[in-house]
Design a protein around this motif. Sequence first.
Motif, mmCIF file in Angstrom:
data_model
loop_
_atom_site.group_PDB
_atom_site.id
_atom_site.type_symbol
_atom_site.label_atom_id
_atom_site.label_comp_id
_atom_site.label_asym_id
_atom_site.label_seq_id
_atom_site.Cartn_x
_atom_site.Cartn_y
_atom_site.Cartn_z
ATOM 1 N N ASP A 1 53.575 25.543 37.548
ATOM 2 C CA ASP A 1 52.325 25.937 36.922
ATOM 3 C C ASP A 1 51.625 27.023 37.736
ATOM 4 O O ASP A 1 51.734 27.071 38.961
ATOM 5 C CB ASP A 1 51.388 24.730 36.800
ATOM 6 N N HIS A 2 50.893 27.868 37.015
ATOM 7 C CA HIS A 2 50.174 28.955 37.665
ATOM 8 C C HIS A 2 48.887 29.212 36.888
ATOM 9 O O HIS A 2 48.895 29.265 35.665
ATOM 10 C CB HIS A 2 51.035 30.222 37.678
ATOM 11 N N GLU A 3 47.788 29.346 37.604
ATOM 12 C CA GLU A 3 46.515 29.704 36.983
ATOM 13 C C GLU A 3 46.043 31.017 37.573
ATOM 14 O O GLU A 3 46.240 31.287 38.748
ATOM 15 C CB GLU A 3 45.470 28.608 37.216
ATOM 16 N N SER A 4 45.437 31.841 36.716
ATOM 17 C CA SER A 4 44.950 33.131 37.183
ATOM 18 C C SER A 4 43.757 33.569 36.341
ATOM 19 O O SER A 4 43.419 32.946 35.344
ATOM 20 C CB SER A 4 46.065 34.175 37.113
ATOM 21 N N ASP B 1 39.526 31.254 36.184
ATOM 22 C CA ASP B 1 40.655 30.323 36.128
ATOM 23 C C ASP B 1 41.015 30.024 34.672
ATOM 24 O O ASP B 1 41.393 28.920 34.330
ATOM 25 C CB ASP B 1 40.343 29.043 36.898
ATOM 26 N N SER C 1 46.443 29.902 32.124
ATOM 27 C CA SER C 1 47.346 28.921 32.716
ATOM 28 C C SER C 1 48.740 29.072 32.112
ATOM 29 O O SER C 1 48.887 29.150 30.892
ATOM 30 C CB SER C 1 46.813 27.516 32.445
ATOM 31 N N TYR D 1 60.297 37.721 35.467
ATOM 32 C CA TYR D 1 59.440 36.536 35.388
ATOM 33 C C TYR D 1 59.298 36.112 33.931
ATOM 34 O O TYR D 1 58.816 36.865 33.090
ATOM 35 C CB TYR D 1 58.066 36.849 35.986
ATOM 36 N N TYR E 1 57.588 33.235 31.423
ATOM 37 C CA TYR E 1 56.494 32.271 31.489
ATOM 38 C C TYR E 1 56.112 31.800 30.095
ATOM 39 O O TYR E 1 56.342 32.479 29.096
ATOM 40 C CB TYR E 1 55.280 32.872 32.196
#
Length: 85
Positions: free
Chosen positions: A5-8, A17, A20, A48, A50
């Motif tokens: 998981d990645h939040e930005s 935030d 996600s 990448y 996602y």
Amino acid sequence: QPLGDHESKCGYCSSPDGFSTFGALTRRLTCTDYQALIDHNWRRSGTYMYRPNQDATCCPLLTIRLDVEVFRASKQQNQLLRRMQ
């Protein structure tokens, strides 16, 4: 290679935030595997891959598909393209 998981920060509304995803790095994909991922809402940026978490994202992403075999740019699109060159 799964990255998890990645939040930005959201690129649309700038929520710190708000975006996600679950992502993985890929080295090689067959056309069949790539199409299967795309059909399941995965996206790609270079190597990448996602999948946005639509439930935890402030601005849900919509997939727009374009059939390149039948697409013809409009006059306005051609003018814009010429200005950008």
